[in-house]
Design a protein around this motif. Structure first.
Motif, PDB file in Angstrom:
ATOM      1  N   PRO A  62       1.010  -1.205   0.017  1.00  0.00           N
ATOM      2  CA  PRO A  62      -0.050  -0.015   0.112  1.00  0.00           C
ATOM      3  C   PRO A  62       0.811   1.178  -0.108  1.00  0.00           C
ATOM      4  O   PRO A  62       0.338   2.164  -0.579  1.00  0.00           O
ATOM      5  N   GLY A  63       2.057   1.095   0.532  1.00  0.00           N
ATOM      6  CA  GLY A  63       2.875   2.510   0.735  1.00  0.00           C
ATOM      7  C   GLY A  63       3.367   2.896  -0.944  1.00  0.00           C
ATOM      8  O   GLY A  63       3.443   3.992  -1.170  1.00  0.00           O
ATOM      9  N   ILE A  64       3.373   1.927  -1.845  1.00  0.00           N
ATOM     10  CA  ILE A  64       3.922   2.175  -3.117  1.00  0.00           C
ATOM     11  C   ILE A  64       2.627   2.803  -3.690  1.00  0.00           C
ATOM     12  O   ILE A  64       2.752   3.924  -4.480  1.00  0.00           O
ATOM     13  N   VAL A  65       1.553   2.348  -3.574  1.00  0.00           N
ATOM     14  CA  VAL A  65       0.397   2.773  -4.144  1.00  0.00           C
ATOM     15  C   VAL A  65      -0.096   4.104  -3.791  1.00  0.00           C
ATOM     16  O   VAL A  65       0.043   5.266  -4.408  1.00  0.00           O
ATOM     17  N   PHE A  66      -0.066   4.364  -2.204  1.00  0.00           N
ATOM     18  CA  PHE A  66      -0.321   5.584  -1.921  1.00  0.00           C
ATOM     19  C   PHE A  66       0.679   6.748  -2.066  1.00  0.00           C
ATOM     20  O   PHE A  66       0.328   7.771  -2.069  1.00  0.00           O
ATOM     21  N   GLY A  67       1.904   5.965  -2.048  1.00  0.00           N
ATOM     22  CA  GLY A  67       2.933   7.040  -2.155  1.00  0.00           C
ATOM     23  C   GLY A  67       3.359   7.797  -3.504  1.00  0.00           C
ATOM     24  O   GLY A  67       3.107   8.883  -3.929  1.00  0.00           O
ATOM     25  N   LEU A  68       2.719   6.710  -4.476  1.00  0.00           N
ATOM     26  CA  LEU A  68       2.863   7.192  -5.984  1.00  0.00           C
ATOM     27  C   LEU A  68       1.541   8.088  -6.228  1.00  0.00           C
ATOM     28  O   LEU A  68       1.714   9.123  -6.863  1.00  0.00           O
ATOM     29  N   VAL A  69       0.452   7.741  -5.667  1.00  0.00           N
ATOM     30  CA  VAL A  69      -0.826   8.542  -6.074  1.00  0.00           C
ATOM     31  C   VAL A  69      -0.575   9.819  -5.330  1.00  0.00           C
ATOM     32  O   VAL A  69      -0.791  10.980  -6.138  1.00  0.00           O
ATOM     33  N   THR A  70      -0.109   9.994  -4.263  1.00  0.00           N
ATOM     34  CA  THR A  70       0.224  11.314  -3.607  1.00  0.00           C
ATOM     35  C   THR A  70       1.267  12.108  -4.224  1.00  0.00           C
ATOM     36  O   THR A  70       1.311  13.424  -4.406  1.00  0.00           O
ATOM     37  N   PHE A  71       2.450  11.469  -4.886  1.00  0.00           N
ATOM     38  CA  PHE A  71       3.381  12.126  -5.655  1.00  0.00           C
ATOM     39  C   PHE A  71       2.794  12.679  -6.803  1.00  0.00           C
ATOM     40  O   PHE A  71       2.979  14.031  -7.231  1.00  0.00           O
ATOM     41  N   LEU A  72       1.937  11.896  -7.658  1.00  0.00           N
ATOM     42  CA  LEU A  72       1.373  12.329  -9.046  1.00  0.00           C
ATOM     43  C   LEU A  72       0.592  13.514  -8.776  1.00  0.00           C
ATOM     44  O   LEU A  72       0.296  14.371  -9.603  1.00  0.00           O
ATOM     45  N   THR A  73      -0.551  13.483  -7.736  1.00  0.00           N
ATOM     46  CA  THR A  73      -1.213  14.802  -7.626  1.00  0.00           C
ATOM     47  C   THR A  73      -0.630  15.717  -6.934  1.00  0.00           C
ATOM     48  O   THR A  73      -1.270  16.777  -7.087  1.00  0.00           O
ATOM     49  N   ALA A  74       0.696  15.532  -6.442  1.00  0.00           N
ATOM     50  CA  ALA A  74       1.212  16.818  -6.012  1.00  0.00           C
ATOM     51  C   ALA A  74       2.038  17.551  -7.097  1.00  0.00           C
ATOM     52  O   ALA A  74       2.472  18.821  -6.888  1.00  0.00           O
ATOM     53  N   ILE A  75       2.413  16.779  -8.141  1.00  0.00           N
ATOM     54  CA  ILE A  75       3.073  17.576  -9.331  1.00  0.00           C
ATOM     55  C   ILE A  75       2.186  18.476 -10.132  1.00  0.00           C
ATOM     56  O   ILE A  75       0.980  18.236 -10.112  1.00  0.00           O
TER      57      ILE A  75
END
Length: 75
Positions: A62-75
């Motif tokens: 889940p850390g991969i999924v949530f980390g990537l989604v958070t990263f992609l929405t922050a850029i």
């Protein structure tokens, strides 16, 4: 069954940051990206070691999924 007690739910704390990112209040993308990479390495380690550690991989996925989604929405 005792091995499955270590499931990691701390990455759901990214949900409010994702909501803020989508609302226009962008957060720093670096930390969630680093967390996603870290979790990815732990998942890879859990799956490729000789005696597979599925609970370790499952807890970090889940850390991969949530980390990537958070990263992609922050850029």
């Amino acid at each position: 069954m005792d091995r499955y007690r270590d499931v990691n739910f701390e990455y759901v704390s990214y949900i409010p940051q994702i909501i803020d990112n989508l609302s226009g209040s962008k957060g720093n993308p670096l930390q969630p990206l680093v967390a996603a990479v870290n979790c990815g390495l732990w998942v890879l380690y859990g799956l490729i070691k000789e005696d597979r550690d599925i609970p370790l991989a499952t807890a970090n996925f889940p850390g991969i999924v949530f980390g990537l989604v958070t990263f992609l929405t922050a850029i």
